[in-house]
Design an enzyme around this catalytic site. Structure first.
Site, PDB file in Angstrom:
ATOM      1  N   ARG A   1      46.805  39.464  44.214  1.00 25.56           N
ATOM      2  CA  ARG A   1      48.246  39.682  44.068  1.00 25.56           C
ATOM      3  C   ARG A   1      49.018  39.230  45.310  1.00 25.56           C
ATOM      4  O   ARG A   1      50.189  38.858  45.216  1.00 25.56           O
ATOM      5  CB  ARG A   1      48.512  41.149  43.745  1.00 25.56           C
ATOM      6  CG  ARG A   1      48.183  42.130  44.846  1.00 25.56           C
ATOM      7  CD  ARG A   1      47.964  43.544  44.337  1.00 25.56           C
ATOM      8  NE  ARG A   1      46.696  43.651  43.609  1.00 25.56           N
ATOM      9  CZ  ARG A   1      46.269  44.785  43.048  1.00 25.56           C
ATOM     10  NH1 ARG A   1      46.992  45.885  43.125  1.00 25.56           N
ATOM     11  NH2 ARG A   1      45.122  44.805  42.395  1.00 25.56           N
TER      12      ARG A   1
ATOM     13  N   LYS B   1      32.743  43.802  48.671  1.00 24.97           N
ATOM     14  CA  LYS B   1      32.132  44.113  47.392  1.00 24.97           C
ATOM     15  C   LYS B   1      30.631  44.329  47.575  1.00 24.97           C
ATOM     16  O   LYS B   1      30.037  43.798  48.522  1.00 24.97           O
ATOM     17  CB  LYS B   1      32.330  42.953  46.411  1.00 24.97           C
ATOM     18  CG  LYS B   1      33.763  42.608  46.067  1.00 24.97           C
ATOM     19  CD  LYS B   1      33.810  41.367  45.193  1.00 24.97           C
ATOM     20  CE  LYS B   1      35.245  40.941  44.892  1.00 24.97           C
ATOM     21  NZ  LYS B   1      35.910  41.859  43.953  1.00 24.97           N
TER      22      LYS B   1
END
Length: 476
Positions: free
Chosen positions: A330, A256
């Site tokens: 996930r 990020k």
């Protein structure tokens, strides 16, 4: 804050006085309400406030008027934020002894519950500054004659929400998988739910390859946390909760930008929601059974990082193509989901996570996004959000979306593309078996950039109270 329940007004420095829009009047104080209403400075509209200083028994008192709106059109969400705003307005005046007067008002039971939750949540803030001297605590007397059981439930719900906020707000150098597990053990002992912690060797033995792949670049080992509350041992029904527990997310090799990493301690918002809910469920001794699990780890960078282009396994046996290491939540959730579905005998399951930035584009910070495979179960979830004043919105599941999570080289891909909030949820849904299932994405609601209403800056404790109500709905 010290909250007292009183049946009459005693000594005070400031008063919060809620008033209905229809029939703007009070017997508590002599105030120029007609003049305020005529000038439209204060008309009692829901959530509005007006501060004034009045002479009461030869003493100056700070008064905050709070509009409740119309008696037959109460809005829980607006009232929660209204009571919070009124309390903050009073607190900013450095008023130490406050009375909140709701006795003799219509809808008193509901207002007492709302007021209790709101002022306790609004009083919270987080910082680790060195304190030169202790700040004086606000003492608030809530004047009401309602059953104390109502107040007690409200107090427990607010406290549990704040437990979740505090977990999220702790910086990642202090709150990491090991310390999170230790904190859950403490909470379980204090509140009355069972806690089992699986360390690295046990996680490896369960072949949680997807979960382990995310956490293997960190110097801090993962923890798999299981919480069990057995409030109805005569029933075989068990409600299952799965919370995302990324105590820090750098994005991994798909790193990020710095600005995006600063608040990534919040990526454990799902885990804090289920932990907070378990605290409330156990505290209130609900007659139901709930099991919650958290796969806690850090998504970091090292020579041992999993890579874009890798194909990894999972506890559920399916292979997964890694298109982006920042789609990591996930991966941890599917192993946690497979575990709870196959080993904990749950008969319905809900997962909750700060999962996708796309959710913010769907519902902003006003509501959490959701998908579900079962209309009845989702209705129960939706009703639970309504009871708490939080908002949720159900996304569609079309066959075309299900095709997107497939991959030509593996069973599934962790980057299926748009609509990202839905495809991420459907990825998790591949591991729920045939159980009724709801997925909630709190990426837009778990963290607030500023103080507003019942929210403090930082973690919001999103979904703690709805998950409590969902469990309460399971009582027999």
């Amino acid at each position: 804050m010290k909250l007292n329940i009183k049946d009459q007004v005693e000594q005070y420095e400031g008063m919060i006085l809620p008033l209905y829009e229809d029939g703007l009047a009070t017997k508590v104080l002599s105030l120029p309400l007609d003049e305020l209403q005529g000038s439209k400075k204060f008309e009692g509209k829901i959530g509005t406030t007006y501060k004034l200083t009045a002479v009461v028994e030869s003493s100056l008192k700070e008064i905050v008027l709070l509009g409740l709106g119309k008696k037959n059109e109460l809005n829980l969400r607006k009232l929660l934020n209204g009571f919070a705003d009124a309390y903050r307005l009073m607190k900013k005046q450095k008023t130490e002894k406050v009375v909140l007067h709701i006795d003799n008002l219509e809808n008193q039971e509901l207002l007492a519950k709302i007021a209790t939750e709101a002022v306790l949540m609004a009083d919270y803030s987080f910082d680790l500054k060195t304190k030169e001297k202790e700040e004086k605590e606000v003492e608030l007397d809530l004047v009401t004659s309602v059953d104390m059981a109502i107040i007690n439930e409200a107090y427990v719900l607010a406290e549990s929400n704040l437990i979740a906020r505090e977990l999220v707000n702790q910086p990642a150098n202090l709150m990491y998988p090991e310390t999170l597990a230790e904190k859950v053990l403490e909470l379980g002992e204090e509140k009355g739910f069972e806690v089992e912690i699986f360390e690295l060797e046990a996680i490896e033995a369960m072949e949680m390859e997807a979960f382990l792949s995310v956490g293997k670049a960190s110097d801090r080992d993962p923890r798999f946390i299981v919480m069990r509350y057995k409030g109805n041992p005569d029933s075989e029904d068990v409600l299952g909760y799965v919370g995302k527990g990324l105590t820090y997310d750098s994005g991994g090799l798909s790193i990020k930008p710095t600005s995006g990493m600063v608040t990534m301690k919040c990526d454990m918002g799902g885990s804090s929601a289920v932990i907070g809910a378990m605290c409330a469920i156990a505290d209130m001794k609900l007659k139901t059974n709930v099991t919650a699990v958290v796969a806690a780890c850090e998504n970091m960078i090292s020579g041992n990082s999993y890579r874009p282009g890798d194909i990894i396994g999972s506890m559920g046996g399916k292979s997964i193509f890694i298109g982006n290491t920042d789609a990591e939540g996930r991966l941890t959730l599917i192993d946690a989901m497979h575990y709870i579905v196959t080993r904990e005998n749950v008969n319905k399951v809900l997962d909750i996570a700060t999962l996708t930035g796309a959710a913010i584009y769907c519902t902003g910070d006003a509501a959490s996004a959701a998908i579900s495979n079962d209309d009845d179960f989702f209705k129960a979830v939706n009703d639970s959000f309504d009871k708490s004043g939080e908002q949720i919105w159900r996304m569609p599941i079309f066959d075309e979306y299900k095709e997107l999570i497939k991959h030509e080289e593996a069973d599934l891909t962790n980057t299926a593309g748009n609509p990202g909030t839905i495809t991420a949820g459907l990825f998790i849904g591949e591991f729920t078996g045939d159980l009724p299932w709801t997925h909630i994405d709190i990426a837009g609601t778990a963290f607030s950039k500023k103080e507003k209403g019942i929210l403090s800056k930082g973690g919001t404790g999103a979904a703690v109270r709805p998950l409590y109500y969902l469990a309460k709905n399971e009582e027999v």
